[in-house]
Design a protein around this motif. Structure first.
Motif, short mmCIF file in Angstrom:
data_model
loop_
_atom_site.label_atom_id
_atom_site.label_comp_id
_atom_site.label_asym_id
_atom_site.label_seq_id
_atom_site.Cartn_x
_atom_site.Cartn_y
_atom_site.Cartn_z
N GLY A 162 110.77 14.91 16.29
CA GLY A 162 112.21 14.78 16.10
C GLY A 162 112.59 13.71 15.11
O GLY A 162 113.59 13.85 14.37
N LYS A 163 111.83 12.65 15.05
CA LYS A 163 112.17 11.54 14.15
C LYS A 163 111.81 11.84 12.70
O LYS A 163 112.34 11.21 11.79
CB LYS A 163 111.49 10.25 14.62
CG LYS A 163 112.08 9.69 15.90
CD LYS A 163 111.59 8.28 16.17
CE LYS A 163 112.31 7.68 17.39
NZ LYS A 163 111.89 8.28 18.63
N ILE A 164 110.91 12.77 12.48
CA ILE A 164 110.55 13.12 11.11
C ILE A 164 111.77 13.61 10.35
O ILE A 164 112.06 13.17 9.22
CB ILE A 164 109.43 14.18 11.08
CG1 ILE A 164 108.12 13.56 11.59
CG2 ILE A 164 109.25 14.75 9.68
CD1 ILE A 164 107.01 14.57 11.78
N GLU A 165 112.53 14.52 10.96
CA GLU A 165 113.74 15.03 10.31
C GLU A 165 114.79 13.94 10.17
O GLU A 165 115.50 13.88 9.15
CB GLU A 165 114.30 16.21 11.11
CG GLU A 165 113.41 17.44 11.10
CD GLU A 165 113.09 17.90 9.68
OE1 GLU A 165 114.04 17.97 8.86
OE2 GLU A 165 111.91 18.17 9.39
N PHE A 166 114.90 13.07 11.18
CA PHE A 166 115.85 11.95 11.12
C PHE A 166 115.53 11.05 9.93
O PHE A 166 116.44 10.65 9.18
CB PHE A 166 115.80 11.16 12.42
CG PHE A 166 116.62 9.89 12.40
CD1 PHE A 166 117.98 9.93 12.64
CD2 PHE A 166 116.01 8.66 12.15
CE1 PHE A 166 118.75 8.76 12.62
CE2 PHE A 166 116.77 7.49 12.12
CZ PHE A 166 118.14 7.55 12.35
N LEU A 167 114.27 10.73 9.74
CA LEU A 167 113.87 9.82 8.65
C LEU A 167 114.05 10.47 7.28
O LEU A 167 114.33 9.78 6.29
CB LEU A 167 112.43 9.36 8.85
CG LEU A 167 112.20 8.46 10.07
CD1 LEU A 167 110.72 8.20 10.27
CD2 LEU A 167 112.97 7.15 9.96
N LYS A 168 113.90 11.79 7.22
CA LYS A 168 114.18 12.49 5.96
C LYS A 168 115.66 12.41 5.61
O LYS A 168 116.04 12.27 4.45
CB LYS A 168 113.75 13.96 6.07
CG LYS A 168 112.25 14.18 6.05
CD LYS A 168 111.94 15.66 6.16
CE LYS A 168 110.44 15.92 6.15
NZ LYS A 168 110.13 17.37 6.34
N LYS A 169 116.48 12.47 6.64
CA LYS A 169 117.93 12.45 6.44
C LYS A 169 118.43 11.05 6.11
O LYS A 169 119.40 10.88 5.38
CB LYS A 169 118.61 12.98 7.70
CG LYS A 169 120.11 13.18 7.56
CD LYS A 169 120.69 13.81 8.83
CE LYS A 169 122.19 14.02 8.69
NZ LYS A 169 122.77 14.61 9.94
N TYR A 170 117.75 10.04 6.68
CA TYR A 170 118.18 8.65 6.49
C TYR A 170 117.02 7.82 5.92
O TYR A 170 116.38 7.07 6.64
CB TYR A 170 118.67 8.05 7.80
CG TYR A 170 119.85 8.77 8.41
CD1 TYR A 170 121.13 8.59 7.90
CD2 TYR A 170 119.66 9.66 9.47
CE1 TYR A 170 122.22 9.27 8.46
CE2 TYR A 170 120.74 10.34 10.02
CZ TYR A 170 122.01 10.15 9.51
OH TYR A 170 123.08 10.81 10.04
N PRO A 171 116.74 7.96 4.63
CA PRO A 171 115.60 7.24 4.04
C PRO A 171 115.74 5.73 4.11
O PRO A 171 114.74 5.02 4.07
CB PRO A 171 115.60 7.73 2.59
CG PRO A 171 116.97 8.27 2.35
CD PRO A 171 117.42 8.82 3.66
#
Length: 273
Positions: A195-204
């Motif tokens: 789940g955090k992979i997509e979050f980190l892509k969205k918020y670099p």
């Protein structure tokens, strides 16, 4: 395939994703018969995890149980003992809920956080302990967090519940050590789960922030969190009980002024490429 958990029977709650899934896969790699668990709301995911483990040469089965339901937890433990004749490892890992500051925290969310983690761990242990006492051995691992050791912004329910997990761990270690049962917890920092992979892509910018504040200049992986749990589950930790094992890349080891310098130099200092 390893042998550190050869023929051990392990239940891991909330193990179809995140740290729980990482632990299920690694425990199976080390020879354990793993019982994968979630509440069944994500249809087919439990079976998918089991098939992945089996395809990698491991042993696993899926049992649907909602950790909010006492009877479900009792049946989960019963499934292990009836299917495999024993229960060696219980990892209380499930968690659900939303946490924020006290003024913003909804009562229902507070209850959800505590019921899915603290109460579920209490009930899981309550049902698992008789089998472990009878066997004269067992390892219980509770997933806590560095938030259970230190305060964090807008994490009132989460931090309070994880602190309760840490001390429940200590209390059970004192009560049940005489039966050969070890009880420990892991306290992860930021772990990059699915789940955090997509979050980190969205918020670099969050990637850069973590690179700035973590001494190892990165967040942890699911495998790294699982490796800590594996150590506690295995005989390598045979004289370790009542311990909260911090797995945080050094985040909680530092003084605040140690964090200030990289932040002052700019969150873009450490490149993500």
């Amino acid at each position: 395939m390893g042998t550190r958990l050869q023929n051990k029977v392990a239940i891991i709650t909330g193990s179809t994703s995140g740290i729980g899934r990482g632990c299920a896969e690694l425990f199976a790699e080390e020879g354990a018969h793993v019982i994968v668990n979630d509440d069944g709301s994500r249809k087919g995911l439990g079976e998918e995890v089991v098939e992945h483990i089996k395809a990698s040469g491991g042993s696993a089965s899926f049992f649907r149980a909602d950790v909010f339901q006492s009877e479900d937890l009792r049946k989960l433990i019963e499934y292990a003992t009836e299917t495999y004749g024993r229960l060696d490892i219980l990892m209380n890992n499930a968690y659900k809920g939303h946490a924020t500051s006290v003024l913003e925290q909804e009562e229902a969310d507070w209850d959800m956080v505590f019921n899915s983690s603290v109460k579920a761990a209490f009930l899981g242990c309550k049902y698992a302990l008789p089998a472990m006492i009878k066997a004269g051995a067992g390892s219980i691992i509770n997933t806590a967090s560095i938030h259970g050791l230190l305060g964090g912004l807008r994490h009132s329910a989460y931090a309070s519940a994880k602190a309760a997990i840490v001390n429940l761990t200590r209390q059970m270690a004192v009560d049940y050590g005489k039966y050969g049962i070890r009880v420990n917890s892991i306290c992860p920092g930021r772990i990059v789960t699915e789940g955090k992979i997509e979050f980190l892509k969205k918020y670099p910018e969050e990637v850069r922030r973590q690179q700035a504040v973590y001494p190892l200049r990165r967040p942890g992986t699911m495998r790294e969190a699982a490796s800590a749990a594996l150590f506690l589950a295995s005989e390598d930790a045979s004289f370790v009980t009542g311990h909260a094992l911090v797995v945080d890349g050094g985040l909680t080891a530092q003084l605040p002024d140690s964090v200030a310098e990289p932040l002052e130099e700019g969150l873009g200092l450490f490149r993500t490429e």
